[in-house]
Write an enzyme that holds these catalytic residues in place. Structure first.
Site, PDB file in Angstrom:
ATOM      1  N   GLU A  43       2.566  -4.183  -4.365  1.00  0.00           N
ATOM      2  CA  GLU A  43       3.473  -4.966  -3.510  1.00  0.00           C
ATOM      3  C   GLU A  43       4.410  -5.702  -4.435  1.00  0.00           C
ATOM      4  OE1 GLU A  43       2.062  -7.451  -0.369  1.00  0.00           O
ATOM      5  OE2 GLU A  43       0.156  -6.381  -0.444  1.00  0.00           O
ATOM      6  N   CYS A  70       7.370 -13.735  -1.817  1.00  0.00           N
ATOM      7  CA  CYS A  70       8.102 -12.460  -1.852  1.00  0.00           C
ATOM      8  C   CYS A  70       8.821 -12.223  -0.537  1.00  0.00           C
ATOM      9  CB  CYS A  70       7.204 -11.300  -2.230  1.00  0.00           C
ATOM     10  SG  CYS A  70       5.611 -11.367  -1.462  1.00  0.00           S
TER      11      CYS A  70
END
Ligand code: FAD
Length: 1005
Positions: free
Chosen positions: A768, A802
């Site tokens: 990720e 993020c």
């Protein structure tokens, strides 16, 4: 602050309103008075339901068809923000469909529903003017000057009023200042005007003596952008500073001031602000203070008792305006969404019964308070009369209050009955007015609305006057107290910081953790003592402060750890599913028990504000529970196909030693997710926490081991990039679960692809990575929501998520007004020490992060226009929230991931243009759209290429199970975390097919 008020939902005897307390002896009087008032109101219809209105057609349809109602009210809501008549027509079609637009065509003057722009102009204008006319039923004027003649008319008709200043949601200090100034100006002007009016005795005296002609209802949330129950002290300071000049003026004129009551989570705070402010020496003797209380709260009786004892001490009466409450739907939905027990009654009849109980309480205390009853319900009005009659109160001892434009027949009736009536009268622009209109429409057309029952459904008087009987009502279990079983998953609720004990718990935990700061913790796992150098973790808000010292791993330790993991795998893979699931759930329980303490560690080690730290804990618990439930579902072999004579089974086997390389920004939740997914599926794990949050990694490992993960199965190796690299290269590693930056992620993917001597498995990498997330704001957006959402998304945890927003793409027609309000909102943010509850933006993680932000700020200054921020400060690693405007798509600040509170704003000429800009980076992680155009929202669903798209809400804070999280393109590879496919990445799928037909027979199916 005083703790007189009840912020919990622990129901008391009063809050349950037992039937025994409802005296049936009032009933004959209620019926007599009800019939009398009905007689006085006969022959009239509330304006809203009058036949001459197109609204009558529309509302009738809305009341029969709830889907149409939603569409109609949404259309009305968006209308004032649309300037262009063609756009009005376009939106009418989007919301209502051509059929319904035609249906109203005649009333809306849409005969010329042609595509010509002249036709569009005419009909768009017609629609707008019809809706504006409807809004004017409820709003006395756009300004005080506009409203004054209507207020004078009311007075002459024998109706008092309470002016409510409509406004947009307050999202900045400047907006709060403007609301204060409007209050001051309104009070001054109204007092001047009202002094010229003739005397109306009924409206100017009550049982305590003279009462002012001017009354202002105050929305306390409009007086500060910082009304937050997490920080009562800071909220008080901010509100009180703006309230004091209003109070001084009101005392001089005199005028009365009433606090409106708002959403449930601010109720206790508003009560505290009220009692604290009016106990200040300057305002202690002010006799015209008041506040609204909502009968739909379970604990309003206790709140009133608390206020009564406070009034006794203060020695000066207050007004209590009793209402049922205007936020039932929204509060109920929000509390359910958060998994919190709903503090409101769940059935209308309970609210009605509580209102009657509270009526008795208030009228019996008329020597301390001025009771004011806000209701449009004939039964409730008659009940108040009956109680007052039984107490032999003089009519001036209480008053009725109704909403301007609502229930005119009952307004007429109570006046004819010789009672004092006051109308809650909104004044303000149409834009905020429309939200107000929608609230009133919802109230009038609700299934539960008394007015609907009387004027639309024409229910018989005997039914309308029937008592609210509570018998047979069951008390539902509050949602959060039911723990989900293995069959279902439910998100762990985040803390409700409106509850004082929750705040105290975090404060105490901070004290406890503080007392351990600077300690050296020994990292030894499975008998392995780590031999790397000491890592020091420091408090980002106060870098001189060492949070913890831990030994790190050396490359020899890595070799040892892998060796042990390989050995431990043998027994772990054969441990039963039930046992592994139990261990993971036990870890969730341990986290729950230690939740506040762990949050405190996070606040100090990572600089997270309270809510962010607590949310990380809740998410970590969610991952454990979710993967336990998921593995329980997935683990059993599954038969494929049903054909006789053969048995095909899908089996899942663990892949082998898993390396977890975790970031520091969600220092518990993200590693918990990756580690527990690998463990529950039967893999041994070597976990490398970030060197920026080693203590959180330490705690996760301790908790899992305490929960029962055997020695050797889980090994924590704190360390830097070299340890990560050594692990990635190791030939015995089967799976690498990584969350972090794009550069590191891509390198891992590349390096893991090289097959080394002795390696027998192709490594699987789950990565990720980053994002360059955008929020699109179109011309139909609700700007209050859009700006709050963009600010929350780009400044939450100082932009170090993020999922954070780093680009806002705004339609040209609202670009300037968006920037103006955004600037003020950003300037009003509270940047500071995350240990303080009111802090919204804390420091970035360390010196390196701060220096990178400084570089990007300099780049931004060269590329675009600095709108706000652009400074870094110390001694902590602080970066002021920074906004650049007029950013071009090619600019570096529009393309590169910036892990901090820096926002690039870009202008779009159309929605399609906005989508193209949004999709113009290499990332595809999160994205958002603020729009009230159904067509644009659909375009975004189809064409906004991100892993997680959020419509009309902030773009951070994905919830496990409900919003599985993860991106594609250069934002990541692998299934979404917290989603149903995630666990299958940690297993190999095997299929075993057996021929079951032997000697001509097969086992029975
Ligand atoms: C002068 C004035 C000032 C006001 N100020 C405020 C204020 O400060 N804050 C505020 O919140 N409201 C305020 N209101 C709005 C007020 O709450 C609503 O107008 C009122 O609830 C409508 O009640 P009713 O008796 O007229 O109608 P009814 O039709 O008898 O009651 C409707 C009410 O029942 C309650 N209800 C509906 N469904 C349910 C359910 N399933 N379970 C439990 N309860 C349910 C809700 O409170 C709903 O509003 C004010 C109203 C007036 C007249």
């Amino acid at each position: 602050m005083s703790e007189v008020y009840t912020d919990g939902v622990s129901p008391s005897i009063e809050s349950e309103v037992p039937m025994s307390t409802i005296s049936s002896s009032f009933e004959p009087t209620v019926r007599r008075i009800g019939e009398q008032l009905a007689g006085l109101s006969a022959g009239q219809t509330p304006t809203l339901f009058e036949r001459r209105w197109w609204s009558q057609t529309a509302l009738n349809l809305a009341m029969q068809d709830s889907a149409f109602k939603t569409q109609l009210f949404r259309f009305i809501d968006v209308l004032p923000s649309v300037k262009d008549d063609e756009q009005v027509l376009k939106l009418a079609r989007e919301y209502l469909g051509d059929g319904n637009v035609q249906l109203f065509g005649a009333q809306w003057g849409l005969k010329a529903l042609s595509a010509t722009s002249l036709g569009a102009r005419l009909s768009g204008k017609a629609i707008r003017s019809q809706v504006e006319q409807m809004a004017r039923t409820f709003i006395a004027g756009a300004t005080v000057e506009d409203a004054t003649p209507r207020l004078a008319d009311l007075w002459q008709q024998g109706r008092a009023w309470s002016v409510d200043l409509l406004g947009e949601a307050t999202i900045s200090d400047q907006e709060a200042d403007r609301y204060r100034d409007r209050c001051l100006d309104t009070l001054t002007k109204l007092a001047r005007e009202a002094s010229l009016w003739p005397s109306v005795l009924l409206l100017e005296r009550d049982h305590f003596g003279p009462i002012p002609r001017v009354q202002l209802s105050l929305k306390i949330s409009a007086l500060t952008p910082h009304l937050d129950p997490i920080d009562p002290e800071g909220s008080y300071r901010s509100v009180a500073a703006r309230l004091r000049p209003i109070l001084e003026l009101a005392a001089r004129l005199p005028a009365s001031l009433i606090f409106d009551m708002e959403q449930a989570d601010t109720k206790t705070l508003l009560l505290e602000i009220f009692t604290r402010l009016f106990a200040e020496p300057a305002f202690k003797a002010y006799p015209y203070a008041g506040l609204a209380l909502q009968a739909y709260h379970r604990v309003t009786a206790q709140d009133i008792e608390g206020l009564l004892s406070w009034v006794r001490q203060r020695g000066v009466p207050i007004t209590i305006r009793l209402v049922k409450g205007a936020y039932w739907d929204s509060d109920t939905i929000r509390y359910r969404q958060r998994g919190w027990p709903v503090p409101l009654f769940e059935q209308k009849i309970e609210t009605d019964a509580n209102y009657e109980a509270l009526t008795r309480l208030l009228l019996s205390q008329a020597s301390l308070v001025r009771p004011a009853f806000g209701t449009h319900n004939l039964r409730t009005l008659s009940y108040i009369e009956a109680v007052a009659e039984s107490l032999r109160l003089p009519p001036e001892a209480w008053e009725y209050q109704m909403i301007f434009g609502m229930a005119e027949p009952f307004q007429h009736a109570v006046m004819q009955h010789g009672r004092r009536l006051r109308l809650y009268t909104p004044v303000g622009d149409l834009l905020p007015g429309m939200a107000y209109l929608v609230r009133r429409l919802l109230e009038n057309t609700s299934n539960e609305s008394f007015l609907r029952k009387e004027y639309v459904e024409s229910q018989p008087l005997s039914r309308l006057l029937a008592p609210p009987v509570l018998e047979g009502l069951s008390q539902k279990q509050p949602l959060s107290s039911q723990r989900a079983g293995l069959q279902e998953f439910r998100n762990e609720p985040q803390r409700d910081f409106a509850q004082a004990d929750r705040r105290v718990a975090i404060q105490q935990a901070l004290v406890t953790v503080r007392s351990q700061l600077g300690r050296q913790w020994s990292s030894s796992f499975g008998g392995l003592r780590l031999t790397g150098p000491l890592i020091e973790s420091r408090n980002p808000g106060c870098p001189d402060e060492v949070v913890a010292r831990l030994s790190s791993a050396s490359s020899e330790d890595v070799e040892q750890a892998v060796c042990r993991a390989v050995q431990a795998w043998e027994s772990w893979r054969h441990t039963t599913t039930e046992r592994r699931v139990d261990i993971i759930r036990a870890a969730a329980s341990l986290m729950r028990t230690r939740r506040d303490e762990l949050a405190a560690w996070e606040i100090l080690e990572c600089g997270k504000p309270w809510r962010e730290a607590d949310a990380d804990l809740a998410e970590a618990i969610d991952f454990l529970e979710f993967y336990a439930v998921e593995w329980h579902r997935l683990a059993p072999p599954r038969r494929l196909g049903q054909e006789p004579g053969e048995l095909n089974q899908r089996l899942y086997n663990p892949r082998g030693v898993t390396v977890v390389i975790a970031p520091w920004n969600f220092p518990l939740a993200i590693p918990t997710g990756m580690v527990s997914a690998a463990l529950v599926t039967g893999n041994p794990v070597i976990f490398k926490p970030s060197e920026r949050s080693p203590m959180m990694g330490y705690w996760l490992t301790e908790i899992l081991r305490e929960a029962g993960v055997p020695e050797g199965v889980l090994c924590c190796l704190p360390g830097g990039a070299d340890i990560g690299r050594t692990l990635v290269h190791h030939p015995e590693i089967a799976t690498i679960a990584f969350t972090g930056s794009k550069d590191v992620g891509l390198r891992i993917i590349q390096e893991a692809g090289t097959i080394l001597p002795g390696q027998r498995t192709v490594k699987r990498v789950l990565a990720e990575m980053g994002g360059k997330n955008a929020i699109i704001v179109d011309e139909t957006a609700d700007l209050d929501d859009a700006i709050t959402g963009v600010v929350a998304s780009f400044t939450g945890y100082a932009g170090q998520k993020c999922s954070a927003c780093s680009r806002a793409i705004v339609h040209a027609s609202i670009y300037d007004s968006f920037l103006e309000r955004l600037t003020e909102a950003v300037l009003s943010l509270r940047v500071g020490n995350p240990e303080e509850p009111g802090t919204q933006v804390g420091p970035v993680i360390d010196r390196r992060a701060q220096a990178t932000m400084q570089e990007y700020i300099e780049i931004g200054k060269k590329e675009a226009r600095l709108l706000v921020g652009g400074t870094v400060s110390g001694p902590g690693w602080y970066v002021g929230p920074t906004v650049f405007a007029d950013v071009a798509p090619t600019h570096r600040i529009a393309q590169e991931e910036i892990f901090g509170p820096i926002l690039a704003v870009m202008k779009a000429s159309s929605f399609q243009d906005a989508l193209t800009l949004a999709n113009s980076t290499a990332y595809a992680l999160t994205g958002g759209v603020y729009s009230r155009s159904p067509v644009n929202l659909e375009l975004a669903r189809q064409g906004f290429d991100v892993g997680n798209l959020y419509l009309n809400r902030p773009i951070t804070g994905a919830l496990v199970g409900r919003q599985p999280f993860g991106g594609h393109r250069l934002s990541g590879v692998g299934a979404k975390a917290g989603g149903e496919e995630y666990l299958t990445q940690f297993v190999v799928t095997r299929v075993v097919s057996e021929q079951t037909l032997r000697r001509g027979f097969a086992p029975p199916e």
